[in-house]
Design a protein around this motif. Sequence first.
Motif, short mmCIF file in Angstrom:
data_model
loop_
_atom_site.label_atom_id
_atom_site.label_comp_id
_atom_site.label_asym_id
_atom_site.label_seq_id
_atom_site.Cartn_x
_atom_site.Cartn_y
_atom_site.Cartn_z
N ILE A 23 -30.78 35.08 -11.07
CA ILE A 23 -29.40 34.61 -11.11
C ILE A 23 -29.33 33.31 -11.90
CG2 ILE A 23 -27.48 33.76 -9.70
CD1 ILE A 23 -28.64 35.51 -7.43
N GLY A 24 -28.29 33.18 -12.72
CA GLY A 24 -27.99 31.94 -13.41
C GLY A 24 -26.77 31.30 -12.77
N LEU A 25 -26.88 30.05 -12.39
CA LEU A 25 -25.76 29.34 -11.77
C LEU A 25 -25.02 28.52 -12.83
CD1 LEU A 25 -27.35 27.89 -8.50
CD2 LEU A 25 -25.92 29.92 -8.74
N VAL A 31 -20.37 24.70 -4.33
CA VAL A 31 -20.61 26.15 -4.26
C VAL A 31 -21.97 26.51 -4.85
CG1 VAL A 31 -19.79 28.41 -5.00
CG2 VAL A 31 -18.16 26.68 -4.28
N GLY A 32 -22.26 26.07 -6.06
CA GLY A 32 -23.53 26.41 -6.70
C GLY A 32 -24.73 25.87 -5.94
N GLY A 33 -24.64 24.63 -5.48
CA GLY A 33 -25.73 24.04 -4.70
C GLY A 33 -25.90 24.75 -3.36
N GLY A 34 -24.78 25.12 -2.75
CA GLY A 34 -24.84 25.84 -1.48
C GLY A 34 -25.46 27.22 -1.64
N LEU A 35 -25.09 27.91 -2.72
CA LEU A 35 -25.67 29.23 -2.99
C LEU A 35 -27.17 29.11 -3.23
CD1 LEU A 35 -25.44 32.25 -3.48
CD2 LEU A 35 -24.83 31.73 -5.85
N ILE A 56 -33.29 32.16 -8.44
CA ILE A 56 -32.53 31.39 -9.42
C ILE A 56 -33.37 31.24 -10.68
CG2 ILE A 56 -31.38 29.20 -9.91
CD1 ILE A 56 -30.04 30.78 -7.67
N LYS A 57 -32.82 31.62 -11.81
CA LYS A 57 -33.52 31.48 -13.08
C LYS A 57 -33.00 30.27 -13.87
CE LYS A 57 -34.81 33.85 -17.23
NZ LYS A 57 -36.12 34.43 -17.27
N THR A 58 -31.70 30.05 -13.84
CA THR A 58 -31.09 29.01 -14.67
C THR A 58 -29.97 28.31 -13.91
OG1 THR A 58 -31.53 30.29 -16.67
CG2 THR A 58 -29.85 28.61 -16.84
N ILE A 59 -29.87 27.00 -14.13
CA ILE A 59 -28.75 26.22 -13.62
C ILE A 59 -28.11 25.51 -14.80
CG2 ILE A 59 -28.00 24.32 -12.14
CD1 ILE A 59 -30.47 24.86 -10.41
N CYS A 60 -26.80 25.64 -14.93
CA CYS A 60 -26.07 24.99 -16.01
C CYS A 60 -24.97 24.12 -15.39
CB CYS A 60 -25.46 26.05 -16.93
SG CYS A 60 -24.53 25.35 -18.30
N ASP A 61 -25.00 22.83 -15.70
CA ASP A 61 -24.01 21.91 -15.14
C ASP A 61 -23.88 20.72 -16.08
OD1 ASP A 61 -22.84 21.42 -12.04
OD2 ASP A 61 -22.98 19.64 -13.29
N LEU A 62 -22.72 20.10 -16.10
CA LEU A 62 -22.51 18.92 -16.95
C LEU A 62 -23.31 17.72 -16.48
CD1 LEU A 62 -18.66 19.16 -17.60
CD2 LEU A 62 -20.52 19.73 -19.17
N ARG A 63 -23.64 17.69 -15.21
CA ARG A 63 -24.42 16.57 -14.66
C ARG A 63 -25.91 16.86 -14.88
NH1 ARG A 63 -22.29 17.21 -8.95
NH2 ARG A 63 -22.42 19.31 -9.73
#
Length: 79
Positions: A23-25, A31-35, A56-63
Amino acid sequence: MEQAISYKYDTTGRIPTMKKIRIGLVGYGTVGGGLYRLLEQNAGMIAQRTGAEFGIKTICDLRTDLVKKSAKEIGRAHV
């Protein structure tokens, strides 16, 4: 607490290969952190009930600082 995974045997008596779903977040806030935490904490139970291993394969966030910190846990992240 990790639960043992029970397999359903096919007619040949062989254990089927467990399907891997990555899964890519998009977003790592509430929500994303909780998942992410739910998938990590309940991996055994989810695999047992669905017959698939989720990860989890990928996390994409502005932070980027937050994502980079979490990337060490999952091995890879796109910023």
